[in-house]
Motif scaffolding. Structure first.
Motif, short mmCIF file in Angstrom:
data_model
loop_
_atom_site.label_atom_id
_atom_site.label_comp_id
_atom_site.label_asym_id
_atom_site.label_seq_id
_atom_site.Cartn_x
_atom_site.Cartn_y
_atom_site.Cartn_z
N UNK B 76 0.79 -1.23 0.00
CA UNK B 76 0.00 0.00 0.00
C UNK B 76 0.82 1.28 0.00
N UNK B 137 -15.30 8.62 1.78
CA UNK B 137 -15.09 7.19 1.99
C UNK B 137 -15.93 6.38 1.01
N UNK B 139 -16.92 2.52 0.99
CA UNK B 139 -16.85 1.28 1.77
C UNK B 139 -15.71 1.33 2.78
N UNK B 140 -15.61 2.44 3.47
CA UNK B 140 -14.63 2.54 4.56
C UNK B 140 -13.26 2.96 4.11
N UNK B 141 -13.05 3.12 2.81
CA UNK B 141 -11.72 3.53 2.35
C UNK B 141 -11.76 4.98 1.87
N UNK B 173 -7.24 0.27 -7.06
CA UNK B 173 -7.21 -1.00 -6.31
C UNK B 173 -8.63 -1.36 -5.90
N UNK B 174 -9.36 -0.33 -5.50
CA UNK B 174 -10.73 -0.59 -5.09
C UNK B 174 -11.58 -1.05 -6.26
N UNK B 177 -10.54 -4.43 -7.32
CA UNK B 177 -10.59 -5.47 -6.30
C UNK B 177 -9.24 -6.12 -6.06
N UNK B 178 -8.20 -5.30 -6.03
CA UNK B 178 -6.83 -5.80 -5.90
C UNK B 178 -6.27 -5.38 -4.54
N UNK B 179 -5.53 -6.27 -3.85
CA UNK B 179 -5.01 -5.95 -2.52
C UNK B 179 -3.58 -5.42 -2.54
#
Lengths: 742, 313
Positions: B76, B137, B139-141, B173-174, B177-179
């Protein structure tokens, strides 16, 4: 009766400001309406993420016409005074009345239409609203917490027309940003407004939003056999972040459960505003969380739960990084770092503070039955975690992390009493002097969680016995933090906790940083209350004044203070303790005056003071107590009156000159009571002392009934005054009854 | 509305945002060619926010934070990343709606995801700038910083600008859908972010933490500081102060400070003094810029109002 409805619709209002905004709106509207001469039946305000709402029921359509008599100048006053008065009232001389040489005028004022009051009222509220921070937007000059978009202003079902800086009033508002119709809609009155908002997925009332969150959050947990971890502060906040709050249960990687539960909870709360979830089956946190979304998502929340879960994983990975890194570093390095961290410019570094606390803990340990060496060691280690990565990230975890690390690092302790490391000042460190100056952290994970995590250390040799007590002392030495926090009782912990707080108090008093009014930046009131509660709960007979005197010597007196000022601060600190103790006892239901009456004795043993106050309270609640108090007051009054005439005779009562049986009886009783009270007080049997005083009640009553103090025979009068003086003195061994009301 | 079947590649995310804001009247600029720590520092934002003249622009800005380098090992954190910056002056009334429209354009459906405006008052002490707004935000990000500028260079703004700063890697990333940032699809056909940037992160991290010559950095910082002051004292063909070149030197000095900081060469006691020096330079530029704008001595990009203030002068 007509109703007034005002809505101030804006972009998102910070959650933390909403509660105060509702109260400010209520206050300002009441003041303005009252000033306009209006009355009403009920006035209610609401605050939410995008709107402030005011509804006033039962307003009149207009204020009534009024006639008021106004007093003017004297008829004998110069002509100019009368002219001025006529100009002011708009009347002629013929319309005035002369009453007792003064001009009076009757001034009629017409009633005001309520609709004429409203525009000015709203304008004043908007322009004068006390937001903690406000802003301008676009090219305008108006200030509001965030851009103000719309104003609803309805009186008796009709729009009250006006505008504020180009924003016109209307009957139109908007619903939920995403779930509503997306179209502004008109409302008729408050009932219609509230109902239409709900159709448009907006819960107007914060209480409704909180209730919806709690019920739904508990329900989603219960579906999986789990239990929500309550958190009122968080509930309040999330209720201010969503107009249609919708709790959703999310999953978390169970591997994170080997982190301390406090860390997990704080990561969830501080960064993500999630509720933690408990698993009753394993008596610890569950690998889940509850997020309160602002939408009922069309897929039931699956996508957004997944998204939140990924974000939480990233957060917990950060936390795990600190947890792993910290355990590679350890206490020695942290203690060295503290030498480079300023606690307060005038009170030295955190390392200096550690030294002082260690010395003080050592001194007071024996009073608590703690080992002095151990106490010094625990105190020396207690602040180390302030330099750890985790506490740098989560200041709220001070102490708690130290406790974990002490347990986990098995043998982190420099066993010699000497100072750890030398030099190394100026080390860059993210640590701020959070310690003791930080906000209170009352929302701890309960003990069950803590035990669960403590039982899963990554290293195989957890501390036993002495070490465990040491770790407990490090963990709990900040306690008690608030009035609802528990008070430690383990001797080692109490020694460090007392030393910590006393150092804070003596230090800040020495540099003249005392609380004033509502300002208490270093939380000294909390520290003093903490000391008091620690002493009382542990029955610790610490003489506050002597500790203050001894500990003052640990501060370098390099700021030019004389011994005189030191004595001054000792007295001030004692008075400060007295004030805090009064507050504490009053909160516990004890009478303020009883506390004063006991404090007047000059004792500074807080445990003894509390016992005295308690015994005194019990005694005064009895018949004997009230009557004896009355007798005391009567004796005092007589003595005071006589004192004005000349010196009061003192010394032994001449038993041979006691002529009346009542005075003979009193003399005997006082004699006996004096001995009994002395014995009881020496044994700190304050109930016994009160019983001894109770024996005085009947003789004192009889004395006042049957004996005339001011006898014509001077020897008799002197003798009786001496007797009353003795009554006062005997009672004064227990408390200063003169300070007791009644 | 369903999510698009294939999420946007990193570059398509940028192209979509550029198209979206371009269609709404923004000048689409290219990144500024001086190292900056944040898109706000681009003169198109920090200077243009001053004075009364309207302005609309959007651009991608590579941002450098030498101390955030992790040798390409943290999923990150990067020492070089992209921000997408939008500035609208004065802010339009429907800025929030416009912003939400941009999220829809890149495939975030607010009926499926939880979009929230959470209080976050922005402040950048080194350039003396502050504003009120939110972090947005999803979904919390946190995906965007949304700010109404109230002051820049220590000066209260004449007209409030709305500023949006999208964190492009996070957003991508969101959306994808990548971490791990290095797994991002940079292009649709599969070039990854790691292929483009991983080696850069490794080398730059090494240089940031261990490579740069501290004495050299310090010297250059002082050179830039002196140069900025010198340029600001000079005048151009129309008699104006040389604000823009002087500001470039401030940016360079600021980056040099960040490098020294990453090298661990700034002692605690020195830190405030360095930041103060940069802030003073920045403030001098801001004051000069405001004066110029108010006097309208600079030719307007629209050529419209150049004469307005000349008489007053």
């Amino acid at each position: 009766m007509p109703q007034l409805l005002i809505e101030l619709f804006s972009e998102e209002i910070p959650a933390r400001m909403q509660g105060a905004a509702a109260r400010d709106l209520e206050r300002m509207a009441s003041e303005r309406l009252k000033a306009a001469g209006l009355t009403w039946d009920a006035l209610t305000t609401y605050a939410g993420p995008r709107r402030l709402t005011l509804v006033v029921e039962g307003l009149p359509v207009a204020t009534p016409d009024r006639e008021e008599e106004v007093k003017g100048p004297r008829t004998s006053a110069p002509e100019q005074a009368l002219e001025g008065f006529l100009r002011k009232t708009g009347l002629t001389k013929e319309q005035l009345t002369d009453r007792d040489g003064v001009w009076f005028a009757v001034v009629a004022s017409q009633g005001v239409q309520t609709t004429a009051v409203v525009p000015e009222m709203v304008d004043q509220i908007v322009r004068g609203f006390p937001w903690p921070k406000s802003m301008r937007w676009g090219s305008g000059t108006l200030r509001w917490v965030r851009p103000l978009k719309r104003i609803v202003a309805l009186f008796d079902g009709a729009v009250v027309p006006f505008d504020i800086d180009g924003i016109p009033s209307s009957d139109m508002t908007e619903g939920h940003r995403f779930m509503g119709s997306g179209q502004p809609f008109a409302v008729r009155d408050f009932a219609d407004y509230r109902a239409r908002l709900e159709q448009e997925f907006v819960l107007l009332d914060a209480a409704d939003r909180r209730l919806r969150i709690l019920e739904a959050a508990k329900a989603v947990c219960a579906e999986r056999g789990l239990v929500l971890v309550d958190d009122d502060g968080l509930l309040e906040e999330v209720a201010g972040l969503a107009e249609w709050p919708t709790p959703i249960l999310g999953d978390m990687d169970p591997a994170f459960l080997d982190l301390p539960p406090e860390v997990i909870r704080l990561s969830m709360k501080v960064h993500q505003k999630y509720f933690a979830v408990r698993d009753p089956a394993r008596d610890g946190l569950a690998p889940n969380f509850v997020v309160v979304a602002n939408v009922e998502a069309s897929d039931g929340g699956r996508a957004l739960a997944g998204g939140n879960s990924r974000v939480l994983s990233a957060r917990l990975n950060d936390a795990r990084f600190f947890w792993d890194e910290d355990r590679k570093v350890g206490f020695d390095t942290w203690l060295k770092k503290l030498e480079g961290v300023t606690f307060h410019a005038k009170l030295g570094t955190l390392a200096d503070r550690v030294e002082r606390i260690a010395a003080l803990a050592r001194e007071i340990a024996p009073l608590l039955g703690a080992d002095p060496d151990q106490a010094e060691r625990a105190a020396r280690l207690a602040k180390a975690d302030l330099a750890s990565g985790m506490v740098g990230e989560f200041p709220e975890l001070q102490g708690i992390m130290g406790g974990y690390y002490a347990r986990d690092l098995a043998a982190p302790f420099p066993l010699e009493g000497g100072r750890v490391g030398d030099g190394g000042g100026g080390t860059a460190s993210p640590v701020s002097p959070q310690d003791s100056a930080a906000g209170s952290t009352d929302d701890r994970v309960n003990a069950a969680d803590r035990t669960q995590a403590a039982s899963t250390p990554t290293q195989p040799s957890p501390l036993q016995g002495e070490g465990s007590a040491l770790a407990d002392a490090i963990r709990d030495h900040y306690k008690p933090q608030g009035p609802n926090d528990t008070v430690p009782t383990a001797p080692l912990t109490v020694a460090v906790a007392l030393a910590d707080k006393l150092d804070t108090l003596v230090g800040f008093f020495a540099i003249d940083e005392r609380p004033t009014g509502s300002k208490d930046p270093f939380a000294l009131r909390r520290a003093a209350l903490g000391v008091i509660r620690l002493l009382i709960a542990n029955g610790c007979r610490l003489k506050v004044s002597s500790v203050v005197r001894v500990h003052s010597a640990h501060f370098p007196r390099r700021f030019g203070e004389s011994d005189l000022s030191q004595a001054g601060e000792e007295v001030e600190l004692l008075l400060f303790f007295a004030d805090r103790l009064k507050v504490l006892l009053r909160d516990q239901g004890q009478r303020h005056d009883l506390v004063d009456a006991v404090f007047a004795l000059g004792d500074d043993d807080l445990v003894r003071i509390v016992r005295r106050v308690e015994a005194l309270g019990t005694f005064l609640a009895t018949d004997d107590g009230t009557n004896l108090l009355a007798g005391y007051k009567r004796a005092s009054n007589i003595l005071r009156a006589e004192e004005k005439k000349g010196p009061i005779p003192t010394g032994m009562v001449d038993l041979n000159r006691l002529v009346l049986p009542q005075e003979q009886a009193l003399a005997a009783s006082v004699q006996r009571a004096r001995m009994d009270v002395e014995t009881a007080v020496a044994a700190e049997d304050f109930a016994g002392a009160m019983r001894a005083l109770a024996a005085l009640r009947a003789p004192v009553d009889d004395f006042f009934v049957g004996v005339m103090v001011n006898s014509d025979v001077p020897e008799e009068r002197d003798n009786r005054l001496k007797l009353l003086g003795q009554v006062r003195d005997v009672m004064g061994q227990v408390a200063d009854f003169g300070l007791i009301a009644g | 509305m369903a999510e698009p079947s294939e999420p946007l590649a990193f570059q398509d995310l940028i192209l979509t945002l550029q198209k979206y804001w371009g269609e709404r009247g923004c000048a689409i600029l290219q990144p500024y060619d001086v190292e900056v720590g944040a898109g706000t520092l681009h003169p198109a934002t920090v200077l243009r926010a001053l004075g009364p003249r309207p302005w609309k622009a959007a651009y991608v800005q590579p941002s450098r934070r030498p101390g955030d380098g992790r040798y390409g090992e943290n999923p990150n954190r990067l020492q070089h990343y992209y921000q997408f910056q939008v500035i609208l002056k004065p802010n339009p009334d429907d800025l929030q709606e416009l912003y939400l429209g941009s999220l829809k354009a890149i495939g975030i459906d607010p009926k499926l995801h939880d979009i929230r405006f959470v209080e976050d008052d922005w402040e950048n002490p080194t350039v003396g700038a502050w504003g009120l707004g939110w972090e947005v935000w999803c979904d919390g990000m946190e995906v965007t910083q949304f700010t109404y500028f109230q002051g820049v260079g220590g000066i209260e703004v004449d007209v409030v600008s709305g500023e949006l700063t999208y964190g492009l890697e996070r957003l991508a990333m969101y959306v994808q859908g990548v971490d791990n940032v290095y797994d991002l699809k940079f292009t649709r056909d599969g070039t990854t972010y790691g292929e483009v940037f991983l080696e850069n992160e490794r080398q730059q991290s090494q240089a940031n933490f261990h490579g740069y010559d501290v004495e050299g950095l310090k010297r250059r910082f002082e050179d830039m500081e002196a140069e900025s002051t010198r340029l600001l004292a000079m005048t151009g063909p129309q008699g104006q102060q040389l604000v823009l070149p002087a500001y470039d030197q401030v940016l360079k000095a600021s980056h040099l400070f960040n490098l020294m900081d990453a090298r661990g060469a700034i002692a605690v006691a020195e830190r405030q003094s360095y930041i103060g020096r940069i802030r003073d330079l920045c403030k001098a530029c801001a004051v000069a810029y405001v004066e110029q704008e108010r006097e309208a001595l600079l030719p307007s990009p629209r050529g419209g109002r150049a004469g307005d203030g000349v008489e007053a002068h």
